[in-house]
Design a protein around this motif. Structure first.
Motif, PDB file in Angstrom:
ATOM      1  N   GLN A   1      54.337  51.793 115.135  1.00 13.93           N
ATOM      2  CA  GLN A   1      53.887  51.206 113.878  1.00 13.93           C
ATOM      3  C   GLN A   1      53.274  49.830 114.145  1.00 13.93           C
ATOM      4  O   GLN A   1      53.537  49.202 115.170  1.00 13.93           O
ATOM      5  CB  GLN A   1      55.054  51.075 112.892  1.00 13.93           C
TER       6      GLN A   1
ATOM      7  N   GLU B   1      51.557  43.911 109.534  1.00 13.29           N
ATOM      8  CA  GLU B   1      50.823  43.903 108.268  1.00 13.29           C
ATOM      9  C   GLU B   1      49.320  43.848 108.533  1.00 13.29           C
ATOM     10  O   GLU B   1      48.842  43.035 109.316  1.00 13.29           O
ATOM     11  CB  GLU B   1      51.277  42.699 107.442  1.00 13.29           C
TER      12      GLU B   1
ATOM     13  N   ASP C   1      50.657  53.191 105.273  1.00  8.64           N
ATOM     14  CA  ASP C   1      51.543  52.864 104.161  1.00  8.64           C
ATOM     15  C   ASP C   1      50.979  51.648 103.418  1.00  8.64           C
ATOM     16  O   ASP C   1      50.725  50.599 104.018  1.00  8.64           O
ATOM     17  CB  ASP C   1      52.954  52.551 104.673  1.00  8.64           C
ATOM     18  N   GLU C   2      50.803  51.820 102.125  1.00  4.00           N
ATOM     19  CA  GLU C   2      50.203  50.760 101.303  1.00  4.00           C
ATOM     20  C   GLU C   2      51.284  49.993 100.554  1.00  4.00           C
ATOM     21  O   GLU C   2      52.225  50.576 100.012  1.00  4.00           O
ATOM     22  CB  GLU C   2      49.224  51.380 100.313  1.00  4.00           C
ATOM     23  N   SER C   3      51.156  48.672 100.552  1.00  7.36           N
ATOM     24  CA  SER C   3      52.078  47.805  99.810  1.00  7.36           C
ATOM     25  C   SER C   3      51.258  46.893  98.908  1.00  7.36           C
ATOM     26  O   SER C   3      50.339  46.203  99.385  1.00  7.36           O
ATOM     27  CB  SER C   3      52.928  46.958 100.762  1.00  7.36           C
ATOM     28  N   ARG C   4      51.604  46.905  97.641  1.00  3.40           N
ATOM     29  CA  ARG C   4      50.887  46.061  96.669  1.00  3.40           C
ATOM     30  C   ARG C   4      51.792  44.929  96.199  1.00  3.40           C
ATOM     31  O   ARG C   4      52.925  45.162  95.784  1.00  3.40           O
ATOM     32  CB  ARG C   4      50.422  46.892  95.474  1.00  3.40           C
ATOM     33  N   LEU C   5      51.282  43.709  96.296  1.00  2.00           N
ATOM     34  CA  LEU C   5      52.001  42.537  95.811  1.00  2.00           C
ATOM     35  C   LEU C   5      51.311  42.029  94.551  1.00  2.00           C
ATOM     36  O   LEU C   5      50.122  41.677  94.593  1.00  2.00           O
ATOM     37  CB  LEU C   5      52.021  41.439  96.872  1.00  2.00           C
TER      38      LEU C   5
ATOM     39  N   VAL D   1      46.810  43.538  98.480  1.00  3.52           N
ATOM     40  CA  VAL D   1      47.179  44.857  99.012  1.00  3.52           C
ATOM     41  C   VAL D   1      47.247  44.749 100.524  1.00  3.52           C
ATOM     42  O   VAL D   1      46.303  44.261 101.160  1.00  3.52           O
ATOM     43  CB  VAL D   1      46.152  45.939  98.610  1.00  3.52           C
ATOM     44  N   THR D   2      48.356  45.159 101.095  1.00  2.00           N
ATOM     45  CA  THR D   2      48.511  45.159 102.547  1.00  2.00           C
ATOM     46  C   THR D   2      48.875  46.568 103.012  1.00  2.00           C
ATOM     47  O   THR D   2      49.306  47.418 102.225  1.00  2.00           O
ATOM     48  CB  THR D   2      49.596  44.166 102.997  1.00  2.00           C
ATOM     49  N   TYR D   3      48.700  46.810 104.297  1.00  5.93           N
ATOM     50  CA  TYR D   3      48.940  48.136 104.867  1.00  5.93           C
ATOM     51  C   TYR D   3      49.746  48.005 106.153  1.00  5.93           C
ATOM     52  O   TYR D   3      49.725  46.967 106.833  1.00  5.93           O
ATOM     53  CB  TYR D   3      47.613  48.843 105.184  1.00  5.93           C
ATOM     54  N   HIS D   4      50.433  49.093 106.479  1.00  2.50           N
ATOM     55  CA  HIS D   4      51.109  49.225 107.771  1.00  2.50           C
ATOM     56  C   HIS D   4      50.723  50.586 108.351  1.00  2.50           C
ATOM     57  O   HIS D   4      50.876  51.614 107.679  1.00  2.50           O
ATOM     58  CB  HIS D   4      52.629  49.132 107.628  1.00  2.50           C
TER      59      HIS D   4
ATOM     60  N   ARG E   1      51.377  53.690 110.668  1.00  7.93           N
ATOM     61  CA  ARG E   1      52.529  54.355 111.279  1.00  7.93           C
ATOM     62  C   ARG E   1      52.054  55.622 111.975  1.00  7.93           C
ATOM     63  O   ARG E   1      51.356  56.444 111.381  1.00  7.93           O
ATOM     64  CB  ARG E   1      53.583  54.668 110.214  1.00  7.93           C
TER      65      ARG E   1
END
Length: 249
Positions: A84, A87, A112-116, A195-198, A200
């Motif tokens: 993985q 960010e 994988d999307e992460s929204r702040l 919007v950030t991503y990881h 994997r």
């Protein structure tokens, strides 16, 4: 009389002889069968059976025996591992997508999307002098206002009097604080929506090592690391168990 007895003995001997030879089996008379044909059917390669009379014979047979066939050399499954990234922003993801599609099958990678969401704060500061910071802390304590001292941030040294998910709610919070005697606080946007991503890679085998190297080259400063391993049941039990050094009430 004697002739009759001799004739009977001769006939009796002939009958015993005929029975022993199996000539009377058709009439239900004959010797008991001593073989078991079902056992013969269960034998496997009986012609390979060799009776050894001494150690010399055993050594000779062992030397002439064919070597066992080598074990199957079919390729065993190659152990795979999960990798993985840290960010990633949208620009980095835009660079990665065509590379991922070209190097790996679709099921081999996940973004994988992460929204702040944006966030606002009722803020006091910054205070460059320690005496002024201490004075404001004392005033907030006297007013019984909850606050958090900001340090090691772009807003420090200063105070956070609350964070809010919308600007309107932050302004409402500020009005309530003004009614309680707070005078120098203001509403600021602490964080913008992002919007950030990881990345994997759940299953990367040795065959995909070249693809892994290509992905790493496209992510300077963002090294790919092994995914954390899930805890085994004994490890979970040990992690959830209270420490022996914890004082009892």
């Amino acid at each position: 009389m004697w002739r009759l007895m001799v004739l009977l003995l001769v006939l009796l001997n002939l009958g015993v002889f005929a029975r022993g030879q199996g000539w009377l089996l058709a009439y239900g008379l004959g010797p008991t069968q001593q073989h078991e044909p079902q056992r013969l059917a269960q034998q496997i390669h009986p012609e390979a059976l060799v009776v050894l009379t001494d150690k010399a014979d055993a050594a000779q047979v062992a030397a002439s025996a064919p070597e066992p066939a080598p074990a199957s050399t079919s390729a065993e499954p190659v152990a795979s591992s999960c990798w993985q990234s840290g960010e990633l922003n949208e620009a980095q993801v835009d660079t990665l997508r065509p590379l991922l599609a070209a190097k790996l099958p679709p099921e081999a990678w996940v973004l994988d999307e992460s929204r702040l969401p944006a966030r606002w704060m009722v803020y006091m500061g910054p205070y460059n002098q320690a005496t002024e910071l201490a004075k404001k802390r004392e005033q907030l304590t006297d007013l019984k206002v909850k606050f958090f001292v900001l340090s090691n941030t772009a807003l420090s040294p200063g105070f956070s009097l609350g964070v809010f998910s919308t600007e309107e709610s932050a302004k409402t919070g500020l009005q309530d604080l003004v009614k309680r005697g707070v005078r120098s606080a203001r509403v600021i946007q602490e964080r913008q929506a992002s919007v950030t991503y990881h990345l994997r890679l759940p299953s990367i085998s040795a065959a995909n090592q070249a693809a892994l190297d290509s992905l790493q080259a496209a992510l300077p400063g963002k090294p790919l690391v092994l995914c954390p391993q899930p805890l085994t049941p004994p490890e979970q039990a040990a992690a959830s168990a209270p420490s022996a050094a914890t004082s009892q009430p």
